[in-house]
Design an enzyme around this catalytic site. Structure first.
Site, PDB file in Angstrom:
ATOM      1  N   GLY A  15       0.838  -1.209   0.000  1.00  0.00           N
ATOM      2  CA  GLY A  15       0.000   0.000   0.000  1.00  0.00           C
ATOM      3  C   GLY A  15       0.867   1.250   0.000  1.00  0.00           C
ATOM      4  N   ARG A  76       0.850  -5.081  -5.173  1.00  0.00           N
ATOM      5  CA  ARG A  76       0.956  -6.272  -4.313  1.00  0.00           C
ATOM      6  C   ARG A  76       1.123  -7.417  -5.308  1.00  0.00           C
ATOM      7  NH1 ARG A  76      -0.855  -4.159   0.697  1.00  0.00           N
ATOM      8  NH2 ARG A  76      -2.531  -2.642   0.495  1.00  0.00           N
ATOM      9  N   ASP A 107       5.052  -4.864   6.087  1.00  0.00           N
ATOM     10  CA  ASP A 107       5.569  -6.182   6.486  1.00  0.00           C
ATOM     11  C   ASP A 107       5.495  -7.238   5.380  1.00  0.00           C
ATOM     12  OD1 ASP A 107       2.857  -6.233   6.685  1.00  0.00           O
ATOM     13  OD2 ASP A 107       2.780  -7.116   8.691  1.00  0.00           O
ATOM     14  N   THR A 130       4.089   2.774   5.531  1.00  0.00           N
ATOM     15  CA  THR A 130       2.675   2.373   5.602  1.00  0.00           C
ATOM     16  C   THR A 130       1.964   3.329   6.544  1.00  0.00           C
ATOM     17  OG1 THR A 130       1.123   0.754   6.515  1.00  0.00           O
ATOM     18  CG2 THR A 130       3.357   0.592   7.304  1.00  0.00           C
ATOM     19  N   ASP A 132      -0.412   2.631   8.425  1.00  0.00           N
ATOM     20  CA  ASP A 132      -0.963   1.935   9.597  1.00  0.00           C
ATOM     21  C   ASP A 132      -0.067   1.957  10.842  1.00  0.00           C
ATOM     22  OD1 ASP A 132      -3.189   1.330   8.160  1.00  0.00           O
ATOM     23  OD2 ASP A 132      -2.629  -0.735   7.724  1.00  0.00           O
ATOM     24  N   ASP A 134       2.098  -0.137  11.738  1.00  0.00           N
ATOM     25  CA  ASP A 134       1.979  -1.446  12.386  1.00  0.00           C
ATOM     26  C   ASP A 134       3.250  -2.280  12.244  1.00  0.00           C
ATOM     27  OD1 ASP A 134       1.739  -1.750   9.670  1.00  0.00           O
ATOM     28  OD2 ASP A 134       0.081  -3.166   9.740  1.00  0.00           O
ATOM     29  N   ARG A 176      -6.298  -2.412   9.296  1.00  0.00           N
ATOM     30  CA  ARG A 176      -6.820  -3.772   9.202  1.00  0.00           C
ATOM     31  C   ARG A 176      -6.437  -4.574  10.440  1.00  0.00           C
ATOM     32  NH1 ARG A 176      -5.561  -5.780   3.428  1.00  0.00           N
ATOM     33  NH2 ARG A 176      -3.564  -5.093   4.178  1.00  0.00           N
TER      34      ARG A 176
HETATM   35  O1  F6P Z   1      -1.965   0.816   3.728  1.00  0.00           O
HETATM   36  C1  F6P Z   1      -2.490  -0.077   4.688  1.00  0.00           C
HETATM   37  C2  F6P Z   1      -3.928  -0.245   4.450  1.00  0.00           C
HETATM   38  O2  F6P Z   1      -4.364   1.057   4.396  1.00  0.00           O
HETATM   39  C3  F6P Z   1      -4.828  -0.988   5.421  1.00  0.00           C
HETATM   40  O3  F6P Z   1      -5.225  -0.299   6.571  1.00  0.00           O
HETATM   41  C4  F6P Z   1      -5.994  -1.346   4.538  1.00  0.00           C
HETATM   42  O4  F6P Z   1      -6.726  -2.402   5.022  1.00  0.00           O
HETATM   43  C5  F6P Z   1      -5.323  -1.685   3.269  1.00  0.00           C
HETATM   44  O5  F6P Z   1      -4.157  -0.892   3.232  1.00  0.00           O
HETATM   45  C6  F6P Z   1      -6.148  -1.533   2.045  1.00  0.00           C
HETATM   46  O6  F6P Z   1      -5.332  -1.457   0.932  1.00  0.00           O
HETATM   47  P1  F6P Z   1      -5.668  -1.929  -0.541  1.00  0.00           P
HETATM   48  O7  F6P Z   1      -6.993  -1.404  -0.886  1.00  0.00           O
HETATM   49  O8  F6P Z   1      -4.574  -1.314  -1.338  1.00  0.00           O
HETATM   50  O9  F6P Z   1      -5.590  -3.419  -0.540  1.00  0.00           O
END
Ligand code: F6P
Length: 328
Positions: A15, A76, A107, A130, A132, A134, A176
């Site tokens: 992300g 991804r 991660d 990121t 998050d 996290d 998430r």
């Molecule tokens: O960047 C992290 C994050 O924002 C999470 O909190 C979220 O669940 C996820 O990415 C969603 O990303 P995508 O829509 O790119 O899969």
């Protein structure tokens, strides 16, 4: 500096997060400073597999420090999870004479980097990017501070309309697996309650709390919910449950979504990304590998990628206490 590293690759993966461009700029410029060539890899590991690469010099990263998103693009990449995919990626490394790789991501991206390093013995350094926050091994990830500010600005606006109509708003924020964004913006925006993935507050407790606040004279309220909160229910289900059981509240839901990932990075994120980029290049030159750059108490630190992936970034429990006190 005397090093076997003559050429490094840099990519952004997973992300996107505001400040990734500032990190790319810092990596490219630090490489130039130490007379090392830098190959930009586009679209994360996908670009490594398909040799989507271009050499960048110090001028190639002009005017990106203030830009959101990532100029290198991100992805991804499922193919990189396979040995065949990683073999193709290593062919790109060989074709471009890359001696070390800097991966800016979360991660999942670091897991890929670690496996790649162990299979082909190519030095890798991670930079945590990121929203998050996290990741274990750093108190702040690139993009987190900007996302907090974006969320606060959005909730402040929601508060205006909530007050005007005496409404109860449920605002879903990203996260998430981690409640950092929810917990901090919840306190910062004066939320009534905050639901996060790390602690199960339970719907009945939420209900009691909202009943109490109505009795104490509050006519509008805001509840902040992390997308992965522990009740296991999504924001619409929670809102429906509360509306059914507290008919005097007019309930609305607002899902902030991907706007939290965009926008110009804050000063904090730009400085953090710049420091991490410089430290990553210095570390790879000094023979470090399989580590992630992080910040702790304003100092740059290194954490083995294996720990950064496995370790849990803990929420600050005192924030829960503060929030409970302030909703009196
Ligand atoms: O960047 C992290 C994050 O924002 C999470 O909190 C979220 O669940 C996820 O990415 C969603 O990303 P995508 O829509 O790119 O899969």
């Amino acid at each position: 500096m005397n090093s076997t590293i003559k050429r490094i690759g840099v990519l952004t993966s997973g992300g996107d997060a505001p400040g990734m461009n500032a990190a790319v700029r810092a990596v490219v410029r630090s490489a130039a400073f130490f007379s090392i060539e830098c190959i930009a890899v586009y679209q994360g590991y996908q670009g490594l597999i398909s040799n989507n690469t271009k050499q960048l010099n110090a001028r190639g990263v002009n005017n990106i420090i203030n830009k959101g998103g990532t100029v290198l693009k991100s992805a991804r990449c499922l193919e990189f999870r396979t040995p065949e995919g990683r073999k193709k990626a290593f062919e790109t490394i060989q074709k471009n004479n890359i001696d070390g790789l800097i991966v800016i991501g979360g991660d999942g991206s670091f897991t890929g980097a670690m496996i790649f390093q162990s299979e082909f013995n190519i030095p890798v350094i991670g930079i945590p990017g990121t929203i998050d926050n996290d990741i274990y091994g750093t108190t702040h990830t690139i993009g987190y501070d900007t996302a907090l500010n974006t969320v606060i600005e959005a909730i402040d606006k929601i508060r205006d309309t909530a007050i005007s109509h005496n409404r109860l708003f449920f605002v879903e924020v990203m996260g998430r697996d981690a409640g950092h964004i929810a917990l901090n913006t919840g306190i910062g925006a004066g939320a009534e309650e905050i639901l996060i993935p790390e602690e199960d507050m339970g719907l009945d407790r939420l209900l009691d709390s909202l009943k109490r606040s109505e009795k104490s004279g509050k006519s509008s309220s805001i509840v902040v919910i992390a997308e992965g909160d522990k009740t296991g229910k999504n924001v619409f289900e929670i809102a429906e449950y509360i509306e059914k059981n507290l008919p005097y509240y007019e309930v609305r839901v607002s899902v902030l979504g991907h706007m939290q990932r965009g926008g110009s990075p804050s000063c904090f994120d730009r400085v953090l990304a710049s420091r991490m980029g410089v430290h990553a290049v210095e570390s790879i030159i000094n023979g470090k590998s399989n580590v992630m750059v992080g910040i702790d108490d304003s100092k740059m630190i290194l954490t083995p990628l294996s720990q950064a992936i496995k370790g849990k970034s803990k929420i600050n429990k005192d924030l829960i206490r503060v929030s409970e006190i302030l909703t009196v």
